[in-house]
Write a protein that holds these residues in place. Sequence first.
Motif, PDB file in Angstrom:
ATOM      1  N   GLU A  27       0.522  -0.946   0.055  1.00 31.98           N
ATOM      2  CA  GLU A  27       0.150  -0.215   0.250  1.00 31.98           C
ATOM      3  C   GLU A  27       1.052   1.244   0.040  1.00 31.98           C
ATOM      4  O   GLU A  27       1.602   1.438   0.860  1.00 31.98           O
ATOM      5  CB  GLU A  27      -1.028   0.196   1.540  1.00 31.98           C
ATOM      6  N   TRP A  28       0.697   1.995  -0.368  1.00 34.47           N
ATOM      7  CA  TRP A  28       1.153   3.244  -0.838  1.00 34.47           C
ATOM      8  C   TRP A  28       0.643   4.251   0.156  1.00 34.47           C
ATOM      9  O   TRP A  28      -0.331   5.510   0.460  1.00 34.47           O
ATOM     10  CB  TRP A  28       1.196   4.157  -2.844  1.00 34.47           C
ATOM     11  N   LYS A  42      -7.624   9.305  -9.020  1.00 39.33           N
ATOM     12  CA  LYS A  42      -7.186   8.981 -10.578  1.00 39.33           C
ATOM     13  C   LYS A  42      -6.491   8.222 -11.255  1.00 39.33           C
ATOM     14  O   LYS A  42      -6.957   6.954 -12.469  1.00 39.33           O
ATOM     15  CB  LYS A  42      -6.487  10.218 -11.085  1.00 39.33           C
ATOM     16  N   MET A  43      -6.047   6.750 -10.451  1.00 38.22           N
ATOM     17  CA  MET A  43      -5.036   5.525 -10.989  1.00 38.22           C
ATOM     18  C   MET A  43      -6.270   4.569 -11.449  1.00 38.22           C
ATOM     19  O   MET A  43      -6.857   4.391 -10.603  1.00 38.22           O
ATOM     20  CB  MET A  43      -3.753   5.102  -9.743  1.00 38.22           C
ATOM     21  N   ARG A  44      -5.388   4.237 -12.339  1.00 39.71           N
ATOM     22  CA  ARG A  44      -5.461   2.597 -12.401  1.00 39.71           C
ATOM     23  C   ARG A  44      -4.592   1.330 -12.799  1.00 39.71           C
ATOM     24  O   ARG A  44      -3.528   1.865 -13.209  1.00 39.71           O
ATOM     25  CB  ARG A  44      -6.542   2.967 -13.852  1.00 39.71           C
ATOM     26  N   LEU A  45      -5.729   0.085 -13.212  1.00 39.66           N
ATOM     27  CA  LEU A  45      -4.552  -0.967 -13.049  1.00 39.66           C
ATOM     28  C   LEU A  45      -3.937  -0.983 -13.994  1.00 39.66           C
ATOM     29  O   LEU A  45      -4.385  -0.748 -15.069  1.00 39.66           O
ATOM     30  CB  LEU A  45      -5.824  -2.062 -13.274  1.00 39.66           C
ATOM     31  N   GLY A  46      -2.699  -1.424 -14.105  1.00 35.14           N
ATOM     32  CA  GLY A  46      -1.718  -0.878 -14.764  1.00 35.14           C
ATOM     33  C   GLY A  46      -1.283   0.009 -14.925  1.00 35.14           C
ATOM     34  O   GLY A  46      -0.180   0.272 -16.237  1.00 35.14           O
ATOM     35  N   ASP A  47      -1.674   0.827 -15.129  1.00 34.84           N
ATOM     36  CA  ASP A  47      -0.948   2.988 -14.873  1.00 34.84           C
ATOM     37  C   ASP A  47       0.355   2.628 -14.170  1.00 34.84           C
ATOM     38  O   ASP A  47       0.891   1.656 -13.299  1.00 34.84           O
ATOM     39  CB  ASP A  47      -0.740   3.337 -13.855  1.00 34.84           C
ATOM     40  N   GLN A  48       1.774   2.582 -14.653  1.00 38.43           N
ATOM     41  CA  GLN A  48       3.529   2.451 -14.213  1.00 38.43           C
ATOM     42  C   GLN A  48       3.340   3.870 -13.629  1.00 38.43           C
ATOM     43  O   GLN A  48       3.101   5.088 -13.899  1.00 38.43           O
ATOM     44  CB  GLN A  48       3.959   2.813 -15.841  1.00 38.43           C
ATOM     45  N   GLY A  49       4.318   4.181 -12.636  1.00 45.14           N
ATOM     46  CA  GLY A  49       5.218   5.699 -12.276  1.00 45.14           C
ATOM     47  C   GLY A  49       6.657   5.032 -12.594  1.00 45.14           C
ATOM     48  O   GLY A  49       7.286   4.107 -12.298  1.00 45.14           O
ATOM     49  N   PHE A  50       7.859   6.396 -11.802  1.00 47.64           N
ATOM     50  CA  PHE A  50       8.351   6.385 -11.052  1.00 47.64           C
ATOM     51  C   PHE A  50       8.852   6.056  -9.674  1.00 47.64           C
ATOM     52  O   PHE A  50       7.621   7.141  -9.196  1.00 47.64           O
ATOM     53  CB  PHE A  50       9.118   7.440 -11.690  1.00 47.64           C
ATOM     54  N   PHE A  51       9.323   5.646  -9.394  1.00 44.05           N
ATOM     55  CA  PHE A  51       9.565   5.823  -7.899  1.00 44.05           C
ATOM     56  C   PHE A  51      11.523   6.717  -7.681  1.00 44.05           C
ATOM     57  O   PHE A  51      12.045   6.508  -7.762  1.00 44.05           O
ATOM     58  CB  PHE A  51       9.760   3.850  -7.372  1.00 44.05           C
ATOM     59  N   MET A  67      -1.604  -1.740  -8.828  1.00 41.12           N
ATOM     60  CA  MET A  67      -1.912  -3.544  -8.813  1.00 41.12           C
ATOM     61  C   MET A  67      -3.079  -3.036  -7.873  1.00 41.12           C
ATOM     62  O   MET A  67      -3.575  -3.968  -8.228  1.00 41.12           O
ATOM     63  CB  MET A  67      -0.733  -3.998  -7.982  1.00 41.12           C
ATOM     64  N   ALA A  68      -2.995  -2.295  -7.317  1.00 40.61           N
ATOM     65  CA  ALA A  68      -5.169  -2.015  -6.716  1.00 40.61           C
ATOM     66  C   ALA A  68      -5.274  -0.371  -6.669  1.00 40.61           C
ATOM     67  O   ALA A  68      -4.608   0.411  -6.256  1.00 40.61           O
ATOM     68  CB  ALA A  68      -5.021  -2.111  -5.036  1.00 40.61           C
ATOM     69  N   GLU A  69      -6.185  -0.127  -7.156  1.00 39.88           N
ATOM     70  CA  GLU A  69      -6.960   0.863  -6.776  1.00 39.88           C
ATOM     71  C   GLU A  69      -7.337   1.896  -5.852  1.00 39.88           C
ATOM     72  O   GLU A  69      -7.629   0.612  -5.025  1.00 39.88           O
ATOM     73  CB  GLU A  69      -8.009   1.361  -7.845  1.00 39.88           C
ATOM     74  N   ALA A  70      -7.533   2.797  -5.442  1.00 39.50           N
ATOM     75  CA  ALA A  70      -7.643   3.463  -4.361  1.00 39.50           C
ATOM     76  C   ALA A  70      -8.916   2.512  -3.721  1.00 39.50           C
ATOM     77  O   ALA A  70      -9.368   2.593  -4.441  1.00 39.50           O
ATOM     78  CB  ALA A  70      -8.107   4.595  -4.848  1.00 39.50           C
ATOM     79  N   GLU A  79     -11.945   8.136   6.924  1.00 35.60           N
ATOM     80  CA  GLU A  79     -12.388   8.193   5.468  1.00 35.60           C
ATOM     81  C   GLU A  79     -11.755   8.712   4.234  1.00 35.60           C
ATOM     82  O   GLU A  79     -12.047   8.558   3.683  1.00 35.60           O
ATOM     83  CB  GLU A  79     -13.832   7.590   5.835  1.00 35.60           C
ATOM     84  N   ARG A  80     -11.677   9.846   4.986  1.00 38.73           N
ATOM     85  CA  ARG A  80     -10.358  11.249   3.911  1.00 38.73           C
ATOM     86  C   ARG A  80      -9.416  10.006   3.235  1.00 38.73           C
ATOM     87  O   ARG A  80      -9.723  10.785   1.712  1.00 38.73           O
ATOM     88  CB  ARG A  80     -10.429  12.310   4.654  1.00 38.73           C
ATOM     89  N   TRP A  81      -9.033   9.939   4.096  1.00 35.81           N
ATOM     90  CA  TRP A  81      -7.364   9.560   3.202  1.00 35.81           C
ATOM     91  C   TRP A  81      -7.335   7.833   2.240  1.00 35.81           C
ATOM     92  O   TRP A  81      -8.392   7.082   3.591  1.00 35.81           O
ATOM     93  CB  TRP A  81      -6.637   9.680   4.282  1.00 35.81           C
ATOM     94  N   GLU A  82      -7.510   7.977   1.220  1.00 39.14           N
ATOM     95  CA  GLU A  82      -7.245   6.414   0.358  1.00 39.14           C
ATOM     96  C   GLU A  82      -5.929   6.437   0.165  1.00 39.14           C
ATOM     97  O   GLU A  82      -4.805   7.434  -0.524  1.00 39.14           O
ATOM     98  CB  GLU A  82      -8.026   6.516  -0.688  1.00 39.14           C
ATOM     99  N   CYS A  83      -5.662   5.198  -0.764  1.00 40.13           N
ATOM    100  CA  CYS A  83      -4.452   4.324  -1.539  1.00 40.13           C
ATOM    101  C   CYS A  83      -4.725   3.517  -1.919  1.00 40.13           C
ATOM    102  O   CYS A  83      -5.357   2.952  -2.209  1.00 40.13           O
ATOM    103  CB  CYS A  83      -3.081   4.425  -0.033  1.00 40.13           C
ATOM    104  N   VAL A  84      -3.582   3.951  -3.236  1.00 37.84           N
ATOM    105  CA  VAL A  84      -3.352   2.557  -3.892  1.00 37.84           C
ATOM    106  C   VAL A  84      -2.445   1.621  -3.316  1.00 37.84           C
ATOM    107  O   VAL A  84      -1.874   2.184  -3.116  1.00 37.84           O
ATOM    108  CB  VAL A  84      -2.342   2.653  -5.407  1.00 37.84           C
ATOM    109  N   ASP A  85      -2.050   0.177  -4.629  1.00 31.49           N
ATOM    110  CA  ASP A  85      -1.161  -0.520  -4.061  1.00 31.49           C
ATOM    111  C   ASP A  85      -0.236  -0.268  -5.014  1.00 31.49           C
ATOM    112  O   ASP A  85      -0.891  -0.437  -6.215  1.00 31.49           O
ATOM    113  CB  ASP A  85      -1.948  -2.122  -3.831  1.00 31.49           C
ATOM    114  N   ILE A  86       1.377  -1.144  -4.637  1.00 28.73           N
ATOM    115  CA  ILE A  86       1.983  -0.902  -5.597  1.00 28.73           C
ATOM    116  C   ILE A  86       2.755  -1.848  -6.455  1.00 28.73           C
ATOM    117  O   ILE A  86       3.503  -2.157  -4.757  1.00 28.73           O
ATOM    118  CB  ILE A  86       3.062   1.087  -6.390  1.00 28.73           C
TER     119      ILE A  86
END
Length: 137
Positions: A27-28, A42-51, A67-70, A79-86
Amino acid sequence: MAYWLFKSEPSAWSWQDQLAKGEAGEEWDGVRNYQARNNMRKMRLGDQGFFYHSQKDKEIVGIVEVMAEAHPDSTTDDERWECVDIKAVSSVPTPVTLEQVKANAKLAEMALVKNTRLSVQPVTEAEWDIVCSMAGL
DNA sequence: GCCAACGTTGGC
DNA sequence: GCCAACGTTGGC
């Protein structure tokens, strides 16, 4: 597909930590900034990013994939805060430093340069391509 | 370690 | 709803 940039202090969560997670990803979490959260939504499965390693290194060191959306951030009840998994995709052959990014006129509009404090940023396809080639990809 | 930039909080 | 005070981030 969209592109992003994830910023982290190596002392808190480093590329080595991310690599160690492998396919399981992570989880990010811990983001407490609306702009950064909105980007993650706004991120979708499969989107790529720099670290990107902030503070000491100040360089882009790896490529990650969403690998997992928000979803709710498990590190808070707020509950305001969400994250994606990368998950880590690969290390870059040649890390790209902030200095190099600043030196490239075509990258002058990158959030990395213009909005230094934003921890989760959008990256345009043009910027993605340029940085990838600088990184030896 | 300092400081600029910027986001958030809270009093009014 | 404004704005001053404060806290945090991150480059230098």
